[in-house]
Design an enzyme around this catalytic site. Sequence first.
Site, PDB file in Angstrom:
ATOM      1  N   ALA A  66       0.858  -1.182   0.000  1.00  0.00           N
ATOM      2  CA  ALA A  66       0.000   0.000   0.000  1.00  0.00           C
ATOM      3  C   ALA A  66       0.897   1.235   0.000  1.00  0.00           C
ATOM      4  O   ALA A  66       2.033   1.190   0.477  1.00  0.00           O
ATOM      5  CB  ALA A  66      -0.884  -0.012   1.232  1.00  0.00           C
ATOM      6  N   GLY A 111       0.595  -5.261   0.658  1.00  0.00           N
ATOM      7  CA  GLY A 111      -0.555  -5.407  -0.243  1.00  0.00           C
ATOM      8  C   GLY A 111      -0.186  -6.073  -1.558  1.00  0.00           C
ATOM      9  O   GLY A 111      -1.033  -6.716  -2.187  1.00  0.00           O
ATOM     10  N   GLU A 114      -0.218  -9.639  -0.880  1.00  0.00           N
ATOM     11  CA  GLU A 114      -1.617 -10.026  -0.645  1.00  0.00           C
ATOM     12  C   GLU A 114      -2.371 -10.182  -1.969  1.00  0.00           C
ATOM     13  O   GLU A 114      -3.235 -11.047  -2.093  1.00  0.00           O
ATOM     14  CB  GLU A 114      -2.283  -9.009   0.297  1.00  0.00           C
ATOM     15  CG  GLU A 114      -1.713  -9.149   1.712  1.00  0.00           C
ATOM     16  CD  GLU A 114      -2.151  -8.038   2.650  1.00  0.00           C
ATOM     17  OE1 GLU A 114      -1.805  -6.867   2.372  1.00  0.00           O
ATOM     18  OE2 GLU A 114      -2.822  -8.322   3.650  1.00  0.00           O
ATOM     19  N   GLU A 134       4.522  -5.269   7.161  1.00  0.00           N
ATOM     20  CA  GLU A 134       3.705  -4.275   7.865  1.00  0.00           C
ATOM     21  C   GLU A 134       4.099  -4.111   9.323  1.00  0.00           C
ATOM     22  O   GLU A 134       4.032  -3.014   9.880  1.00  0.00           O
ATOM     23  CB  GLU A 134       2.210  -4.648   7.793  1.00  0.00           C
ATOM     24  CG  GLU A 134       1.588  -4.446   6.418  1.00  0.00           C
ATOM     25  CD  GLU A 134       1.700  -5.648   5.498  1.00  0.00           C
ATOM     26  OE1 GLU A 134       2.557  -6.524   5.736  1.00  0.00           O
ATOM     27  OE2 GLU A 134       0.937  -5.703   4.516  1.00  0.00           O
TER      28      GLU A 134
HETATM   29  N1  CO8 Z   1       4.547   3.315  -0.646  1.00  0.00           N
HETATM   30  C1  CO8 Z   1       4.916   4.483  -1.174  1.00  0.00           C
HETATM   31  N2  CO8 Z   1       6.108   4.670  -1.780  1.00  0.00           N
HETATM   32  C2  CO8 Z   1       6.955   3.623  -1.856  1.00  0.00           C
HETATM   33  C3  CO8 Z   1       6.607   2.357  -1.334  1.00  0.00           C
HETATM   34  C4  CO8 Z   1       5.325   2.220  -0.703  1.00  0.00           C
HETATM   35  N3  CO8 Z   1       4.871   1.048  -0.211  1.00  0.00           N
HETATM   36  N4  CO8 Z   1       7.641   1.510  -1.553  1.00  0.00           N
HETATM   37  C5  CO8 Z   1       8.583   2.217  -2.182  1.00  0.00           C
HETATM   38  N5  CO8 Z   1       8.176   3.493  -2.382  1.00  0.00           N
HETATM   39  C6  CO8 Z   1       8.911   4.584  -3.036  1.00  0.00           C
HETATM   40  C7  CO8 Z   1      10.046   5.102  -2.163  1.00  0.00           C
HETATM   41  O1  CO8 Z   1       9.557   6.034  -1.210  1.00  0.00           O
HETATM   42  C8  CO8 Z   1      10.944   5.718  -3.213  1.00  0.00           C
HETATM   43  O2  CO8 Z   1      10.411   6.984  -3.578  1.00  0.00           O
HETATM   44  P1  CO8 Z   1      11.410   8.255  -3.778  1.00  0.00           P
HETATM   45  O3  CO8 Z   1      12.305   7.864  -4.916  1.00  0.00           O
HETATM   46  O4  CO8 Z   1      10.453   9.373  -4.125  1.00  0.00           O
HETATM   47  O5  CO8 Z   1      12.141   8.431  -2.501  1.00  0.00           O
HETATM   48  C9  CO8 Z   1      10.794   4.796  -4.403  1.00  0.00           C
HETATM   49  O6  CO8 Z   1       9.576   4.096  -4.196  1.00  0.00           O
HETATM   50  C10 CO8 Z   1      11.920   3.774  -4.518  1.00  0.00           C
HETATM   51  O7  CO8 Z   1      12.023   3.093  -3.280  1.00  0.00           O
HETATM   52  P2  CO8 Z   1      13.373   2.976  -2.446  1.00  0.00           P
HETATM   53  O8  CO8 Z   1      14.279   4.129  -2.744  1.00  0.00           O
HETATM   54  O9  CO8 Z   1      13.017   2.723  -1.008  1.00  0.00           O
HETATM   55  O10 CO8 Z   1      14.004   1.677  -3.124  1.00  0.00           O
HETATM   56  P3  CO8 Z   1      14.981   0.626  -2.436  1.00  0.00           P
HETATM   57  O11 CO8 Z   1      15.442  -0.264  -3.544  1.00  0.00           O
HETATM   58  O12 CO8 Z   1      16.016   1.282  -1.605  1.00  0.00           O
HETATM   59  O13 CO8 Z   1      14.050  -0.236  -1.452  1.00  0.00           O
HETATM   60  C11 CO8 Z   1      12.072  -1.467  -0.845  1.00  0.00           C
HETATM   61  C12 CO8 Z   1      13.001  -1.004  -1.975  1.00  0.00           C
HETATM   62  C13 CO8 Z   1      12.808  -2.465   0.063  1.00  0.00           C
HETATM   63  C14 CO8 Z   1      10.894  -2.159  -1.497  1.00  0.00           C
HETATM   64  C15 CO8 Z   1      11.618  -0.237  -0.007  1.00  0.00           C
HETATM   65  O14 CO8 Z   1      11.126   0.760  -0.901  1.00  0.00           O
HETATM   66  C16 CO8 Z   1      10.512  -0.534   0.978  1.00  0.00           C
HETATM   67  O15 CO8 Z   1      10.781  -1.105   2.035  1.00  0.00           O
HETATM   68  N6  CO8 Z   1       9.257  -0.143   0.642  1.00  0.00           N
HETATM   69  C17 CO8 Z   1       8.131  -0.300   1.540  1.00  0.00           C
HETATM   70  C18 CO8 Z   1       7.673  -1.729   1.617  1.00  0.00           C
HETATM   71  C19 CO8 Z   1       6.548  -1.889   2.611  1.00  0.00           C
HETATM   72  O16 CO8 Z   1       6.691  -1.665   3.801  1.00  0.00           O
HETATM   73  N7  CO8 Z   1       5.363  -2.332   2.129  1.00  0.00           N
HETATM   74  C20 CO8 Z   1       4.199  -2.529   2.957  1.00  0.00           C
HETATM   75  C21 CO8 Z   1       3.330  -1.310   2.931  1.00  0.00           C
HETATM   76  S1  CO8 Z   1       1.972  -1.420   4.061  1.00  0.00           S
HETATM   77  C22 CO8 Z   1       0.839  -2.410   3.262  1.00  0.00           C
HETATM   78  O17 CO8 Z   1       1.040  -2.861   2.165  1.00  0.00           O
HETATM   79  C23 CO8 Z   1      -0.425  -2.679   4.015  1.00  0.00           C
HETATM   80  C24 CO8 Z   1      -1.546  -3.220   3.124  1.00  0.00           C
HETATM   81  C25 CO8 Z   1      -2.847  -3.156   3.855  1.00  0.00           C
HETATM   82  C26 CO8 Z   1      -3.263  -1.737   4.105  1.00  0.00           C
HETATM   83  C27 CO8 Z   1      -4.494  -1.682   4.929  1.00  0.00           C
HETATM   84  C28 CO8 Z   1      -5.053  -0.310   4.985  1.00  0.00           C
HETATM   85  C29 CO8 Z   1      -4.925   0.447   6.189  1.00  0.00           C
END
Ligand code: CO8
Length: 263
Positions: A66, A111, A114, A134
Site C-alpha cells: 500500500a 498489499g 496479498e 507491515e
Molecule cells: N509506498 C509508497 N512509496 C513507496 C513504497 C510504498 N509502499 N515503496 C517504495 N516506495 C517509493 C520510495 O519512497 C521511493 O520513492 P522516492 O524515490 O520518491 O524516494 C521509491 O519508491 C523507490 O524506493 P526505495 O528508494 O526505497 O528503493 P529501495 O530499492 O532502496 O528499497 C524497498 C526497496 C525495500 C521495497 C523499499 O522501498 C521498501 O521497504 N518499501 C516499503 C515496503 C513496505 O513496507 N510495504 C508494505 C506497505 S503497508 C501495506 O502494504 C499494508 C496493506 C494493507 C493496508 C491496509 C489499509 C490500512
Amino acid sequence: MAYENIIFQSEDGIATITFNRPKALNALNNALLNEFSRALDEISANEDMRVLILTGAGEKAFVAGADITELAKFNALEAKIFSKKGQDVIGKLQTLSIPVIAAVNGFALGGGSEITLSCDFIYASETATFGLPEISLGIIPGFGGTQRLPRLIGPNMAKEMIFTGKMIPAAEAREIGMVNKICPPASLIEEVRKTAKMIASKGKASLRAAKQAINSGLNADIVTGCNIECDAFALCIASEDAKEGTAAFLEKRKAVFKGRLTT
Ligand code: CO8
C-alpha cells in the site's frame, strides 16, 4: 475512461493488467485500487476473456505494498475504509471466474504479496522478493494477508513471516509453497504467457467449474467439498465443450472449445 495507474491489455483472450506507478514501486494508492477494480469488472463482463495475468511496470517491483504516503495520514476510520476497499478488490480478483496468474517481476510486499495470494498461482522472476513487512511499520497486513498466507503455507510459516516482517527471495518463496515456478527475469512474461495460452485453449466452462470447486472446497470439509465437485462435474458434462472434448477424443482430433455452457 482511460487508465493512468495500470496498463490494461488483452490479446487472444489473455488479459494483462500491469500495475503502473514505477516511481513508487507500483505502490497501491486509492486511485490505483479504483482502476484495478474497474478493470476486473471489464474482464468479468467480457465473455471472450480466458486468462488474466498480473504484473508490475519497471524492473524493480511487482507491487511494494500500500502507498505509505497515503497510509501515514489515515485515522482509524479512513484506515478501515481503505482496508475494506483493498479487501473488496482482492476478493473480486479471487472470485473472478477465469484463472489468474501473477507474474512477479520484483518486490511483492505487503498489499503486493496479498494480491499474489489471491491469484490462482504465481510465477516469479529469480530476482523477486516476497514479504509482509507491515509489522515494521507498526501495523499488520490489511488486505487479507493474515487469513490467506496461513491457508497457503501453514500457520507457523505465516506467523514467522508476519511477526518478523522479513523479506524472502523467490527461491525461498518457492520452497514454502508460495510460488509455482521461478524464471530468469528476461523470460518471466514469456513463460507465464506460455502457460496462459495452454489454459486459454481449454474449455471455459470446465475451467470455471474447476476453479470454483477448488476455491469453495478449500473453505469446506472434505464431504461438502466432494459434493461441490459432483455438482460442478454434472454442470460441466451438460456443456457444449464437454460434448466437443469427448467427441474430439473419440474421433482422434484436437478439440475446439467454444466456452459455451449449454447446447
Ligand atoms: N509506498 C509508497 N512509496 C513507496 C513504497 C510504498 N509502499 N515503496 C517504495 N516506495 C517509493 C520510495 O519512497 C521511493 O520513492 P522516492 O524515490 O520518491 O524516494 C521509491 O519508491 C523507490 O524506493 P526505495 O528508494 O526505497 O528503493 P529501495 O530499492 O532502496 O528499497 C524497498 C526497496 C525495500 C521495497 C523499499 O522501498 C521498501 O521497504 N518499501 C516499503 C515496503 C513496505 O513496507 N510495504 C508494505 C506497505 S503497508 C501495506 O502494504 C499494508 C496493506 C494493507 C493496508 C491496509 C489499509 C490500512
